[in-house]
Design an enzyme around this catalytic site. Sequence first.
Site, PDB file in Angstrom:
ATOM      1  N   LYS A   3       0.857  -1.186   0.000  1.00 37.53           N
ATOM      2  CA  LYS A   3       0.000   0.000   0.000  1.00 37.53           C
ATOM      3  C   LYS A   3       0.901   1.246   0.000  1.00 37.53           C
ATOM      4  CE  LYS A   3      -4.401   1.364   2.035  1.00 37.53           C
ATOM      5  NZ  LYS A   3      -5.486   0.924   2.947  1.00 37.53           N
TER       6      LYS A   3
ATOM      7  N   GLU B 185     -19.799  -4.177  10.375  1.00 36.25           N
ATOM      8  CA  GLU B 185     -20.688  -3.322  11.177  1.00 36.25           C
ATOM      9  C   GLU B 185     -21.803  -4.139  11.846  1.00 36.25           C
ATOM     10  OE1 GLU B 185     -19.680  -2.614   8.086  1.00 36.25           O
ATOM     11  OE2 GLU B 185     -18.548  -0.745   8.326  1.00 36.25           O
TER      12      GLU B 185
ATOM     13  N   ARG C 100     -25.534  -0.501   7.200  1.00 36.42           N
ATOM     14  CA  ARG C 100     -25.301  -1.951   7.086  1.00 36.42           C
ATOM     15  C   ARG C 100     -25.911  -2.698   8.277  1.00 36.42           C
ATOM     16  NH1 ARG C 100     -20.726  -3.567   3.880  1.00 36.42           N
ATOM     17  NH2 ARG C 100     -21.523  -3.147   1.764  1.00 36.42           N
TER      18      ARG C 100
HETATM   19  C1  LIG Z   1     -19.340  -0.743   4.804  1.00 37.06           C
HETATM   20  C2  LIG Z   1     -18.062   0.049   4.845  1.00 37.06           C
HETATM   21  N1  LIG Z   1     -17.399   0.142   6.003  1.00 37.06           N
HETATM   22  C3  LIG Z   1     -16.259   0.863   6.079  1.00 37.06           C
HETATM   23  C4  LIG Z   1     -15.769   1.506   4.971  1.00 37.06           C
HETATM   24  C5  LIG Z   1     -14.537   2.372   5.090  1.00 37.06           C
HETATM   25  N2  LIG Z   1     -13.401   1.805   4.324  1.00 37.06           N
HETATM   26  C6  LIG Z   1     -13.110   2.198   3.112  1.00 37.06           C
HETATM   27  S1  LIG Z   1     -11.752   1.460   2.496  1.00 37.06           S
HETATM   28  C7  LIG Z   1     -11.545   0.579   3.929  1.00 37.06           C
HETATM   29  C8  LIG Z   1     -10.399  -0.365   4.081  1.00 37.06           C
HETATM   30  C9  LIG Z   1     -10.348  -1.276   2.906  1.00 37.06           C
HETATM   31  O1  LIG Z   1      -9.213  -2.117   3.020  1.00 37.06           O
HETATM   32  P1  LIG Z   1      -8.841  -3.027   1.773  1.00 37.06           P
HETATM   33  O2  LIG Z   1     -10.053  -3.658   1.266  1.00 37.06           O
HETATM   34  O3  LIG Z   1      -7.757  -3.906   2.228  1.00 37.06           O
HETATM   35  O4  LIG Z   1      -8.356  -1.996   0.676  1.00 37.06           O
HETATM   36  P2  LIG Z   1      -6.969  -1.203   0.592  1.00 37.06           P
HETATM   37  O5  LIG Z   1      -7.297   0.217   1.001  1.00 37.06           O
HETATM   38  O6  LIG Z   1      -6.009  -1.863   1.525  1.00 37.06           O
HETATM   39  O7  LIG Z   1      -6.534  -1.297  -0.829  1.00 37.06           O
HETATM   40  C10 LIG Z   1     -12.542   0.881   4.836  1.00 37.06           C
HETATM   41  C11 LIG Z   1     -12.649   0.309   6.204  1.00 37.06           C
HETATM   42  C12 LIG Z   1     -16.499   1.389   3.776  1.00 37.06           C
HETATM   43  N3  LIG Z   1     -16.097   2.026   2.646  1.00 37.06           N
HETATM   44  N4  LIG Z   1     -17.629   0.655   3.742  1.00 37.06           N
HETATM   45 MG   LIG Z   2      -5.771  -3.835   2.120  1.00 40.21          MG
END
Ligand SMILES: Cc1ncc(C[n+]2csc(CCOP(=O)(O)OP(=O)(O)O)c2C)c(N)n1
Ligand SMILES: [Mg+2]
Length: 650
Positions: free
Chosen positions: A282, A367, A395
């Site tokens: 990342k 959630e 959610r």
């Molecule tokens: C239902 C929901 N909960 C929380 C989020 C906030 N959120 C956006 S990206 C993320 C982390 C995603 O991690 P990953 O899937 O590993 O993607 P990366 O950023 O590491 O590429 C979160 C918690 C969201 N978009 N939707």
């Molecule tokens: Mg990730």
Amino acid sequence: MAQVLSKIKEPQDLQQLSEAELEQICQEVRDVLIQTIATNGGHLAPNLGIVELTLALHLVFRTPDDKIVWDVGHQSYVHKLLTGRQEEFKTLRTYQGLAGFPKRSESPHDCINTGHSSTSISAALGLAFARDLKRKDNAVVAVIGDGALTGGMALEALNHAGNESTDLIVVLNDNEKSIADNVGAISTYLTRMRTDPRYFRNKEEMEDMVKKIPSIGPQVFKILEKVKEGVKHLMVPGVLFEELGYSYLGPIDGHNLTELRNVLNNARQLKGPVLVHVLTKKGCGYGPAEQNPGLFHGVGPFDVKTGKVHKTEGPKTYTQIFSDTMMQLARQDERVLGITAAMPDGTGLAPFARAFPARFYDVGIAEQHAVCMASALALEGLKPVVAIYSSFLQRAYDQIFHDVCLQKAPVVFAIDRAGLVGEDGETHHGVYDISYLRHIPGLTVMSPKDENELQHMLYSAYKLNSPVAIRYPRGQGLGVPLDQVLQELPYGQGEVLQEGQDLLIIAIGTMVQPAVEAAQLLAGKGIEVTVINGRYIKPLDSDLILSKARSISHVLTVEENVLDGGFGSAVQELLQDQQVECKVRRIGIPDSYVQHGALSMLKKDLGLTAENIAAVAEGFIGKQSQPPRRGNLKIAPIMSNVKLAFRGEK
Ligand SMILES: Cc1ncc(C[n+]2csc(CCOP(=O)(O)OP(=O)(O)O)c2C)c(N)n1
Ligand SMILES: [Mg+2]
Ligand SMILES: CC(=O)[C@@H](O)[C@H](O)COP(=O)(O)O
């Protein structure tokens, strides 16, 4: 200057590029990402980490015929650069500019809108079934991060797809990060696969290795083949996914374009569900983002040279006030717990987690699980505070009803990002929570007029022995002084901020200040306004509202929530049910989706400003403006920091 990137008008243009040009385009994409997001803000680290993977996907799969679904979609900027949106890219996340998430309305290459996590596999499976039913043969790919894989929906879809014969490719972008560090057993399993040298790139390599064992190799392989489980558990990485019915390919280097293309081409040939496990970094390619992927996950404007994010001066944010108050409550009472769904920093629970690790839970992007778990903790006498953004809490609607309110579990919901959020746009605006909460029996719903009231509301919620939700906005408070001692607010009571006989304005939360400012503008035109800070969405302060509405013929409500089922609807229902003869007008968010853009632009568009409230009020009461009457107009205390322009007072 992006020499090679500028040649790419559509993804198929990539096919003409040489190996050297493909390598160069990765650097050019990174440069564009860094420069653009340094100005506009946005999700830099996720996109820097997925440059090669996105390029490989668009080299192997031919969108829009082939379908790629981006989970969350915050990492789709590279995809947008490669699918004809380079020109508009400088407008990323700006008002009426390019969205920061996939949008079908933007491009045929965006096959599914995303924004909330963990939906990609479900959507991709739907696309795959549709393809089969229409007897087409395009590929369907879900790109999901290791964080998103902790979401319940992702596991539901993995479970379903693994048992189906339909062709579907799931690309797991594993960078060991959610926004913060990833959590949970699946994350641990993935890390084991990443770090254990025994795991091979794929089964073919493993077969070759065993068969090459001198003289006994082929026999050994035959025996191992017979002891299938043994082979799997001993040497095949991704056995978890294999057991669920997937052909597992990986783990592979997500920054090696050649390897990515080979494995994705393999995946394309395979029948049935396939999971390609890709290891990425990342923030890859920009030092500050590599060192602090959490900060650069979703970052504000920053200085490219130093990586320093531009600091916003001024009052603490509502989130910081929540964070500080949680620390205070936790020090007073060891029953106080903090629960987040993968957003310790965004919700302000990170300091709580550091100070009280045994009383903090990060459940991952889950959630529903967070809320249900909290209900049990509360029923056992603990004081769980669940901090979840308004739009993500959508959610867990059923868990709020079924697991918390129905059995009166005294859970406190700290609903951050309630109201408009700005650049994240329609999927992230928290503008529905008043409507989706106020009809649940037994739930108290509050919203503070400023940051000082937020701390008192949180304290009052903690003292209540029943389910409570407090909704508060993204961003800074009003800069009002903070009381040093937390006070328990009188339950269910609103607050009269000023008196006047021509109009009654009842405002809630962030709209209280603009309502008072509007009253001042109206006073300048001889229109005397009573302003009530509603404070409670549920229970409404019926006595106060009825007492005022029975003597004032025009009632105006103001809220940063959709009008349908909102705070104004609650007031209207009360007045109607009590047969109060008065006219009611509501100001709030209409029945349409609000796009992304700077908050100030969005609020102006929606009329959530003092000027518009005053204008609507004037038209509503139809009173000819008169010179301001000298009166003992009591100015609301929260307005002490706002210049009293109309009366010439400093
Ligand atoms: C239902 C929901 N909960 C929380 C989020 C906030 N959120 C956006 S990206 C993320 C982390 C995603 O991690 P990953 O899937 O590993 O993607 P990366 O950023 O590491 O590429 C979160 C918690 C969201 N978009 N939707
Ligand atoms: Mg990730
Ligand atoms: C992509 C996503 O859903 C989160 O990163 C979200 O953008 C965070 O919002 P805040 O910036 O308001 O914390």
